[in-house]
Design a protein around this motif. Sequence first.
Motif, mmCIF file in Angstrom:
data_model
loop_
_atom_site.group_PDB
_atom_site.id
_atom_site.type_symbol
_atom_site.label_atom_id
_atom_site.label_comp_id
_atom_site.label_asym_id
_atom_site.label_seq_id
_atom_site.Cartn_x
_atom_site.Cartn_y
_atom_site.Cartn_z
ATOM 1 N N SER A 180 -0.895 -27.243 -23.899
ATOM 2 C CA SER A 180 0.339 -27.978 -23.312
ATOM 3 C C SER A 180 1.507 -27.790 -24.130
ATOM 4 O O SER A 180 1.684 -27.710 -25.408
ATOM 5 C CB SER A 180 0.031 -29.463 -23.116
ATOM 6 N N GLU A 182 6.352 -27.877 -24.090
ATOM 7 C CA GLU A 182 7.497 -28.659 -23.375
ATOM 8 C C GLU A 182 8.398 -27.844 -23.485
ATOM 9 O O GLU A 182 8.697 -26.898 -24.565
ATOM 10 C CB GLU A 182 7.498 -29.857 -24.292
ATOM 11 N N TRP A 183 9.239 -27.702 -22.418
ATOM 12 C CA TRP A 183 10.564 -27.045 -22.399
ATOM 13 C C TRP A 183 11.559 -27.524 -21.454
ATOM 14 O O TRP A 183 11.318 -28.165 -20.551
ATOM 15 C CB TRP A 183 10.136 -25.674 -21.786
ATOM 16 N N ARG A 184 12.663 -27.963 -22.277
ATOM 17 C CA ARG A 184 13.797 -28.851 -21.542
ATOM 18 C C ARG A 184 13.124 -30.274 -20.919
ATOM 19 O O ARG A 184 13.476 -30.433 -19.929
ATOM 20 C CB ARG A 184 14.264 -27.878 -20.378
ATOM 21 N N GLY A 185 12.311 -30.768 -21.700
ATOM 22 C CA GLY A 185 11.955 -32.140 -21.355
ATOM 23 C C GLY A 185 10.530 -32.183 -20.622
ATOM 24 O O GLY A 185 10.098 -33.388 -20.097
ATOM 25 N N GLN A 186 10.306 -30.889 -19.967
ATOM 26 C CA GLN A 186 9.151 -30.944 -19.178
ATOM 27 C C GLN A 186 7.857 -30.318 -19.706
ATOM 28 O O GLN A 186 8.034 -29.203 -20.414
ATOM 29 C CB GLN A 186 9.553 -30.330 -17.735
ATOM 30 N N ALA A 187 6.701 -30.933 -19.541
ATOM 31 C CA ALA A 187 5.369 -30.270 -19.884
ATOM 32 C C ALA A 187 4.704 -29.326 -18.910
ATOM 33 O O ALA A 187 4.784 -29.538 -17.857
ATOM 34 C CB ALA A 187 4.675 -31.273 -20.456
#
Length: 367
Positions: A180, A182-187
């Motif tokens: 998992s 995370e990028w720009r607050g999204q997983a």
Amino acid sequence: MTTPSLLRTPLHAAHIAAGARMAPFAGWEMPLHYGSQIDEHHATRKACGLFDVSHMGQVRITGCDALKLVQAIVTRDVAHLGDGQSAYCAMCNRAGGLLDDLIVSRLAMGDYLLVVNAGTYEGDLAQMHAVEREFGPFDARIDGCRDDWAMLAVQGPEAPAVLARVLGGGLDPPAMRMISVEWRGQAFWLSTTGYTGERGAELIAPVEMARDLWDALMAAGARPVGLAARDTLRLEQAFNLSGQDFTAQNHPFEVRLGWVVDLDKPDFCGREALRAIRAGVCPRQQCGLLPEGRRIPRHGARVLHQGKQVGVVTSGGFSPTLGRPIALGLLQSQIVKSEEPLEIDLGRGTTVPAVITPLPFLRAQPL
């Protein structure tokens, strides 16, 4: 009679904007190339290619008996998988016929993600539910979740660097892992798998972030690659194409997939038929073929020995890396063992000499 409309991935607009030539594939409108199939092939082998593979199907199996159900569905023993580990698997019918090849990943205890091929997604789901009924009951749930995800493949020797520019450094999991990120607050999920034999990963991300992620990877140095180059890349590695190199009329042992059949694991669909097949004589065998000249043998071309048909080409194409035509064939086993000279019937009375060659045509790179 109306033609069913083609499905579109969340990245359709990005492909049009990039000048892609679109074409139908497995019920989807997909990018064939963005100008030059050959250049895209070389870019993946030498730098970093970016593929939209959102047409692939995802199936989530969850619950206390999720492992038992997955074990009944696939031919390979996946009980050894830990969290974040993946395995290449096959799925067969009761007669031992190959329905699909797929990747099984354990996300957590009682939570498995199966990635299946686009053209078999609906059939695979039906088969999974049939196995659930026949081998159950199971305390588990099967959810087809293809519409929830976009899937991007980042492949090539520079893929790790491109991924690091977008996702940050420190991401270097070994092959066949699912983590998992995370990028720009999204997983979302990063899977160190692919269909090219090159280093890289496949990103399984929520639909709503697909375009931003695509654009970021492009800005980081990846080049968009269409289905045409994807096919020559996988063919050079002798990776099977579901529905073309095998169908339900084939069993795993004749298409080099016997290594994903574990007959000693708990019962699974097709086990008894596969046990009988392995105990007998395998009359056909998949092999590599090198035709002379520049003409390309296509799927269905007859393979001849002394004028008699001894097999058929299942995949053929021009290898940009080797600079020559290559092909996969399904031939009589005694012919493969003899390694005698052959001919391939190109149609209209034209044949070309061909020889059997070891597979893969190229050696895969460490992921």
